[in-house]
Write an enzyme that holds these catalytic residues in place. Structure first.
Site, mmCIF file in Angstrom:
data_model
loop_
_atom_site.group_PDB
_atom_site.id
_atom_site.type_symbol
_atom_site.label_atom_id
_atom_site.label_comp_id
_atom_site.label_asym_id
_atom_site.label_seq_id
_atom_site.Cartn_x
_atom_site.Cartn_y
_atom_site.Cartn_z
ATOM 1 N N GLY A 17 0.728 -1.161 -0.187
ATOM 2 C CA GLY A 17 0.057 -0.002 0.075
ATOM 3 C C GLY A 17 0.639 1.477 0.016
ATOM 4 N N ASP A 37 -4.781 3.394 7.656
ATOM 5 C CA ASP A 37 -3.965 1.630 8.061
ATOM 6 C C ASP A 37 -4.833 1.708 9.538
ATOM 7 O OD1 ASP A 37 -1.707 -0.224 7.138
ATOM 8 O OD2 ASP A 37 -2.223 -0.353 9.488
ATOM 9 N N HIS A 178 -5.215 -15.359 -10.100
ATOM 10 C CA HIS A 178 -4.047 -14.956 -9.452
ATOM 11 C C HIS A 178 -3.727 -15.859 -8.614
ATOM 12 C CE1 HIS A 178 -0.908 -12.573 -8.179
ATOM 13 N NE2 HIS A 178 -1.278 -12.505 -7.070
HETATM 14 P P1 NAD Z 1 1.450 -5.853 5.125
HETATM 15 O O1 NAD Z 1 1.184 -6.649 6.263
HETATM 16 O O2 NAD Z 1 2.844 -5.076 4.769
HETATM 17 O O3 NAD Z 1 0.435 -4.574 4.805
HETATM 18 C C1 NAD Z 1 -1.028 -4.633 5.222
HETATM 19 C C2 NAD Z 1 -1.475 -3.734 5.921
HETATM 20 O O4 NAD Z 1 -2.890 -3.712 6.052
HETATM 21 C C3 NAD Z 1 -0.971 -3.632 7.491
HETATM 22 O O5 NAD Z 1 -0.192 -2.238 7.712
HETATM 23 C C4 NAD Z 1 -2.193 -3.855 8.164
HETATM 24 O O6 NAD Z 1 -2.079 -2.819 9.402
HETATM 25 C C5 NAD Z 1 -3.202 -3.104 7.363
HETATM 26 N N1 NAD Z 1 -4.727 -3.592 7.975
HETATM 27 C C6 NAD Z 1 -4.952 -4.620 8.164
HETATM 28 N N2 NAD Z 1 -6.332 -4.875 8.525
HETATM 29 C C7 NAD Z 1 -6.879 -3.397 8.203
HETATM 30 C C8 NAD Z 1 -8.021 -2.889 8.086
HETATM 31 N N3 NAD Z 1 -9.199 -3.475 8.282
HETATM 32 N N4 NAD Z 1 -8.058 -1.400 7.685
HETATM 33 C C9 NAD Z 1 -7.063 -0.884 7.257
HETATM 34 N N5 NAD Z 1 -5.476 -1.352 7.232
HETATM 35 C C10 NAD Z 1 -5.637 -2.680 7.776
HETATM 36 O O7 NAD Z 1 1.055 -6.788 3.641
HETATM 37 P P2 NAD Z 1 1.550 -6.453 2.290
HETATM 38 O O8 NAD Z 1 2.873 -7.043 1.925
HETATM 39 O O9 NAD Z 1 1.431 -4.982 1.939
HETATM 40 O O10 NAD Z 1 0.299 -7.111 1.425
HETATM 41 C C11 NAD Z 1 -1.003 -6.720 1.524
HETATM 42 C C12 NAD Z 1 -1.944 -7.777 0.781
HETATM 43 O O11 NAD Z 1 -1.830 -7.525 -0.523
HETATM 44 C C13 NAD Z 1 -1.728 -9.121 1.183
HETATM 45 O O12 NAD Z 1 -2.926 -9.786 1.181
HETATM 46 C C14 NAD Z 1 -0.920 -9.683 0.072
HETATM 47 O O13 NAD Z 1 -0.888 -11.260 -0.053
HETATM 48 C C15 NAD Z 1 -1.571 -9.035 -1.063
HETATM 49 N N6 NAD Z 1 -0.717 -8.801 -2.335
HETATM 50 C C16 NAD Z 1 -1.455 -9.018 -3.444
HETATM 51 C C17 NAD Z 1 -0.749 -9.049 -4.680
HETATM 52 C C18 NAD Z 1 -1.465 -9.137 -5.786
HETATM 53 O O14 NAD Z 1 -0.910 -9.190 -7.039
HETATM 54 N N7 NAD Z 1 -2.743 -9.229 -5.844
HETATM 55 C C19 NAD Z 1 0.635 -8.498 -4.640
HETATM 56 C C20 NAD Z 1 1.218 -8.458 -3.318
HETATM 57 C C21 NAD Z 1 0.826 -8.371 -2.124
#
Ligand code: NAD
Length: 312
Positions: A17, A37, A178
């Site tokens: 994000g 967040d 995916h």
């Molecule tokens: P991360 O843990 O670094 O970040 C996730 C964030 O979400 C955390 O900061 C957490 O505090 C926050 N969060 C949790 N619940 C929340 C809520 N209810 N409201 C607001 N914020 C909230 O994880 P990341 O590495 O950034 O990955 C995030 C997601 O994206 C994972 O599910 C990962 O698998 C996915 N992802 C998807 C792709 C894709 O191609 N679709 C690629 C990379 C990662």
């Protein structure tokens, strides 16, 4: 560079994000951003840091930051990365139940405050999560998942490297789920305008389709094992999708959108899609065999969705 005159919200300012927000602030120069967040103060820290980067590149930007998703109002596009990420030895599907609750709750809080917004889900398992969000948003917004967009750019990167051709010369799409049921739509793959098989024959290159497909499927876990998460590829990919949609750039990118798949029914699945103020899936770009294979991916996604729904 002119600013893209829209407001983009980022829900979840963890690794993906925050990097997406940085990319949006720097590359197109979006006018307004809202960062959220649940970790108290995290989005404010990210906000300050991004504003400083924008200052370096002379991008004017207004950024707001909150711990509460209910504060997001009148966004044009909302990108949701909130939730749990997977570890290298996990399947994306293992996250279905835990992330479904988070996505449904976020959707509930955003739906009535952001009429007509584009919602793009990133959180995995992304196709099932897009379906969960679409159930909550209904006709109050347009919902997609990032789907196989990232797999597509990973694929093109691998082809460019293996065939020693510039990245701009490579075209083609990865479609389906995916995850495990992603596949390369080989009929769409061209190098400098020639079909890849033709190009390899002419240039005496021997490379199995299977080897490139395996690279695309396995590279994410390899990156997670090395640096904890995939970050930069995803952020750039998602920036490309949102800007193409908002600025009517007419790019064709595979994203996951709700479609009727024969024999399976309603499912969010990736096919090449025109992103330009509307979301127009173009399954006709695939061969009849590829469209047939989509059914298997669609069934797999539907099964994950059914499991995810049990958590709600
Ligand atoms: P991360 O843990 O670094 O970040 C996730 C964030 O979400 C955390 O900061 C957490 O505090 C926050 N969060 C949790 N619940 C929340 C809520 N209810 N409201 C607001 N914020 C909230 O994880 P990341 O590495 O950034 O990955 C995030 C997601 O994206 C994972 O599910 C990962 O698998 C996915 N992802 C998807 C792709 C894709 O191609 N679709 C690629 C990379 C990662």
């Amino acid at each position: 560079m002119a600013r893209v005159p829209y407001k983009v919200a980022v829900i979840g300012t963890g690794r993906v994000g925050a990097t997406f927000a940085y990319t949006m602030a720097i590359v197109p120069g979006i006018a307004k951003m809202v960062l959220v967040d649940v970790v108290p103060g995290l989005s404010k820290g990210v906000m300050e840091d991004i504003k400083h980067a924008a200052a370096v590149f002379r991008r004017s930007i207004e950024v707001e930051a909150y711990d509460d998703v209910s504060k997001v109002e009148n966004a044009d596009a909302i990108v949701i990365t909130a939730g749990k990420p997977r570890k290298a030895d996990m399947s994306r599907r293992d996250l279905a139940k835990v992330n479904a609750k988070i996505i449904a709750d976020i959707g509930d809080k955003l739906r009535d405050r952001n009429p007509g917004a584009l919602y793009m889900v990133i959180t995995n398992p992304v196709d099932a999560m897009a379906m969960i969000l679409a159930d909550v948003i209904g006709n109050k917004g347009k919902v997609i998942g990032s789907g196989t967009s990232l797999d597509t750019f990973r694929f093109r990167s691998a082809v460019s490297e293996l065939l020693k051709v510039p990245i701009a010369a490579v075209d083609g799409y990865v479609v389906g789920e995916h995850g495990e049921e992603a596949f390369v739509a080989w009929s769409t793959v061209t190098i400098k305008g020639a079909h890849i098989d033709e190009y390899m024959k002419t240039h005496n290159i021997e490379l199995k389709h299977e080897d490139i497909e395996n690279y695309v499927k396995e590279v994410a876990a390899a990156i997670i094992a090395k640096q904890g998460a995939t970050i930069w590829g995803p952020a750039a990919t998602f920036q490309e999708i949102v800007v193409s949609f908002l600025a009517n750039e007419d790019k064709v990118i595979p994203v996951s959108s709700i479609q009727e798949i024969e024999g399976v029914g309603r499912v969010a699945i990736s096919v090449p899609t025109l992103m330009s103020g509307e979301i127009r899936p173009l399954p006709q770009l695939l061969s009849p065999e590829e469209r047939e294979r989509l059914k298997r991916a669609a069934q797999a996604i539907k099964n994950v969705y059914e499991t995810a729904k049990e958590a709600l």
